[in-house]
Design an enzyme around this catalytic site. Structure first.
Site, PDB file in Angstrom:
ATOM      1  N   ASP A 113       1.043  -1.501   0.229  1.00  0.00           N
ATOM      2  CA  ASP A 113       0.282  -0.074  -0.286  1.00  0.00           C
ATOM      3  C   ASP A 113       0.797   1.200  -0.122  1.00  0.00           C
ATOM      4  OD1 ASP A 113       0.380  -1.427   2.302  1.00  0.00           O
ATOM      5  OD2 ASP A 113      -0.666   0.259   3.538  1.00  0.00           O
ATOM      6  N   TYR A 136      11.086   3.705   1.631  1.00  0.00           N
ATOM      7  CA  TYR A 136      10.963   2.030   1.121  1.00  0.00           C
ATOM      8  C   TYR A 136       9.787   1.841   0.305  1.00  0.00           C
ATOM      9  CZ  TYR A 136       7.629  -2.374   2.300  1.00  0.00           C
ATOM     10  OH  TYR A 136       7.104  -3.245   2.118  1.00  0.00           O
TER      11      TYR A 136
HETATM   12  N1  LIG Z   1       4.856  -6.682   7.179  1.00  0.00           N
HETATM   13  C1  LIG Z   1       4.320  -5.752   6.158  1.00  0.00           C
HETATM   14  O1  LIG Z   1       3.536  -4.993   7.220  1.00  0.00           O
HETATM   15  C2  LIG Z   1       4.359  -5.447   4.885  1.00  0.00           C
HETATM   16  C3  LIG Z   1       3.476  -4.541   4.531  1.00  0.00           C
HETATM   17  C4  LIG Z   1       3.338  -4.724   3.585  1.00  0.00           C
HETATM   18  C5  LIG Z   1       3.546  -5.037   2.057  1.00  0.00           C
HETATM   19  N2  LIG Z   1       4.748  -6.062   2.387  1.00  0.00           N
HETATM   20  C6  LIG Z   1       5.481  -6.805   1.260  1.00  0.00           C
HETATM   21  O2  LIG Z   1       5.017  -8.712   1.989  1.00  0.00           O
HETATM   22  C7  LIG Z   1       6.162  -9.168   1.635  1.00  0.00           C
HETATM   23  C8  LIG Z   1       6.458  -9.772   2.188  1.00  0.00           C
HETATM   24  O3  LIG Z   1       7.075  -9.209   4.050  1.00  0.00           O
HETATM   25  P1  LIG Z   1       6.982 -10.150   5.084  1.00  0.00           P
HETATM   26  O4  LIG Z   1       6.017  -9.349   6.048  1.00  0.00           O
HETATM   27  O5  LIG Z   1       6.691 -11.410   5.150  1.00  0.00           O
HETATM   28  O6  LIG Z   1       8.386 -10.629   5.053  1.00  0.00           O
HETATM   29  P2  LIG Z   1       9.724 -10.387   6.700  1.00  0.00           P
HETATM   30  O7  LIG Z   1       8.789 -11.472   6.902  1.00  0.00           O
HETATM   31  O8  LIG Z   1       9.980  -8.912   6.807  1.00  0.00           O
HETATM   32  O9  LIG Z   1      10.920 -11.378   5.794  1.00  0.00           O
HETATM   33  C9  LIG Z   1      11.373 -10.556   4.609  1.00  0.00           C
HETATM   34  C10 LIG Z   1      12.281 -11.551   3.522  1.00  0.00           C
HETATM   35  O10 LIG Z   1      12.752 -11.358   3.370  1.00  0.00           O
HETATM   36  C11 LIG Z   1      14.079 -11.698   3.264  1.00  0.00           C
HETATM   37  N3  LIG Z   1      15.117 -10.657   3.159  1.00  0.00           N
HETATM   38  C12 LIG Z   1      15.313  -9.609   3.502  1.00  0.00           C
HETATM   39  N4  LIG Z   1      17.176  -9.356   3.321  1.00  0.00           N
HETATM   40  C13 LIG Z   1      16.553 -10.125   2.164  1.00  0.00           C
HETATM   41  C14 LIG Z   1      18.648 -10.479   1.287  1.00  0.00           C
HETATM   42  N5  LIG Z   1      19.652  -9.169   0.506  1.00  0.00           N
HETATM   43  N6  LIG Z   1      18.769 -11.578   0.115  1.00  0.00           N
HETATM   44  C15 LIG Z   1      17.420 -12.833   0.505  1.00  0.00           C
HETATM   45  N7  LIG Z   1      16.520 -12.104   0.730  1.00  0.00           N
HETATM   46  C16 LIG Z   1      16.560 -11.131   1.828  1.00  0.00           C
HETATM   47  C17 LIG Z   1      14.407 -11.961   5.202  1.00  0.00           C
HETATM   48  O11 LIG Z   1      15.113 -12.644   5.283  1.00  0.00           O
HETATM   49  P3  LIG Z   1      16.455 -12.877   6.257  1.00  0.00           P
HETATM   50  O12 LIG Z   1      15.360 -13.500   7.344  1.00  0.00           O
HETATM   51  O13 LIG Z   1      17.535 -13.504   5.890  1.00  0.00           O
HETATM   52  O14 LIG Z   1      16.502 -11.620   6.586  1.00  0.00           O
HETATM   53  C18 LIG Z   1      12.915 -12.950   4.878  1.00  0.00           C
HETATM   54  O15 LIG Z   1      12.433 -13.889   4.317  1.00  0.00           O
HETATM   55  C19 LIG Z   1       7.682  -8.170   1.081  1.00  0.00           C
HETATM   56  O16 LIG Z   1       6.909  -7.791  -0.752  1.00  0.00           O
HETATM   57  C20 LIG Z   1       7.267  -6.865   1.824  1.00  0.00           C
HETATM   58  O17 LIG Z   1       7.502  -6.141   0.690  1.00  0.00           O
HETATM   59  C21 LIG Z   1       4.991  -6.380   4.126  1.00  0.00           C
END
Ligand SMILES: NC(=O)c1ccc[n+]([C@@H]2O[C@H](COP(=O)([O-])OP(=O)(O)OC[C@H]3O[C@@H](n4cnc5c(N)ncnc54)[C@H](OP(=O)(O)O)[C@@H]3O)[C@@H](O)[C@H]2O)c1
Length: 295
Positions: A113, A136
């Site tokens: 969003d 971001y």
């Molecule tokens: N969290 C939110 O509220 C939110 C809101 C809107 C959209 N999103 C989107 O939803 C998706 C999933 O989010 P999530 O909440 O599941 O994220 P998350 O829990 O923060 O997990 C991020 C993942 O990305 C991996 N990662 C980070 N840096 C990396 C790198 N340099 N190389 C390879 N892997 C890497 C992390 O690995 P490590 O464990 O090794 O760090 C982890 O597995 C993302 O695209 C995010 O932008 C999230």
């Protein structure tokens, strides 16, 4: 169908892997075969901060589809290291998308969003003008553009306010704060929709089996403020916490947050995908899931 999933140590990637396992088990229990072969990638196999290493890995796996759940998600920290956020959230997805294109694979890429300016109180349609307000959001919007440019076989799925069993999120923060606080102040002028990764994962696995490419919004149904969400968590858990609503101006963060994160789900309806359950039901099931692991 062979599916390569990135970000499996995060909230969404973990649940996507679980959903694939569940579908396979259900199929086998019903006398059929496993429907999917899942390959989960961590930062070791696919370091998104070193995009030149991605190509050869994807080429070696040769999946039919890629679900890219990995991202740089530290919203405030991104203000201090926008180049790293840009590499992980924009450059790397571009490389993934080109590699997917070259081997004829479908790509589901997750966005946010935060690509929108977050003003007013209308629901954003997928085609509405973007205008991120923080580093971001800029990096995620650039990621969408890189994916669209590289392959037509893409699904870009914008989600918001994510919570899942495998990671930190607002609900866990509230439960932890409740252990040490009788009263809390929570922002009530940012409106959006929570997204339970278990629900979203199921939609993504439906989606990946189709060729209904395009941009989608997918969150749990209904809208609320962070204040409403906190109150609901404490109500369901029967916790006696006095929650005071405050405006964002009283809770300063490094990165500006959108006040309006309402995402229209018309694109899901138009493509005949089912919407996710309402957010209160998602919270209820998530709290059950946490309870089962002693949280
Ligand atoms: N969290 C939110 O509220 C939110 C809101 C809107 C959209 N999103 C989107 O939803 C998706 C999933 O989010 P999530 O909440 O599941 O994220 P998350 O829990 O923060 O997990 C991020 C993942 O990305 C991996 N990662 C980070 N840096 C990396 C790198 N340099 N190389 C390879 N892997 C890497 C992390 O690995 P490590 O464990 O090794 O760090 C982890 O597995 C993302 O695209 C995010 O932008 C999230």
């Amino acid at each position: 169908m062979k599916i390569l999933v990135t970000g499996i140590t995060g909230q969404l990637g973990f649940d996507v892997m679980r959903e694939i396992e569940l579908r396979n088990r259900t199929s086998i229990d019903n006398g059929g075969e496993a429907l999917f072969e899942a390959v989960g990638a961590t930062r070791k196999e696919m370091p998104l901060d070193a995009p030149d290493k991605i190509d050869s890995y994807i080429e070696s796996v040769r999946p039919d589809a890629i679900i890219n759940c990995a991202a740089y998600t530290a919203v405030d920290k991104a203000e201090d290291e926008p180049e790293l956020a840009e590499t992980i959230n924009a450059k790397a997805p571009g490389v993934i998308a080109r590699a997917a294109h070259d081997i004829g694979a479908r790509l589901i890429h997750i966005s946010t969003d935060y690509v929108f300016p977050g003003e007013g109180d209308d629901f954003y349609e997928v085609s509405d003008e973007t205008g991120p307000r923080n580093a971001y959001g800029i990096s995620k919007l650039d990621g969408e553009r890189a994916v669209r440019e590289a392959t037509n076989r893409h699904f870009i799925v914008r989600i918001s306010w994510v919570f899942g069993i495998n990671g930190k999120n607002f609900i866990r923060t509230m439960l932890n704060l409740a252990k040490t606080h009788d009263s809390l102040t929570v922002v009530n002028d940012q409106i959006g929709s929570p997204t339970y990764t278990a629900d979203l994962a199921s939609l993504l696995i439906d989606m990946v089996q189709t060729e209904k490419y395009g941009t989608y919004h997918a969150t749990n149904e209904g809208v609320c403020s962070w204040y409403d969400l906190a109150c609901e968590v404490f109500r369901v858990r029967g916790l006696d916490v006095n929650v005071t609503p405050v405006p964002s101006s009283e809770y300063q963060t490094k990165a500006t947050r959108p006040k309006n994160s309402r995402l229209s789900k018309k694109s899901l309806d138009d493509a005949d995908f089912r919407r996710l359950p309402r957010w209160q039901y998602a919270v209820e099931r998530y709290l059950e899931e946490l309870k089962a692991i002693g949280e």
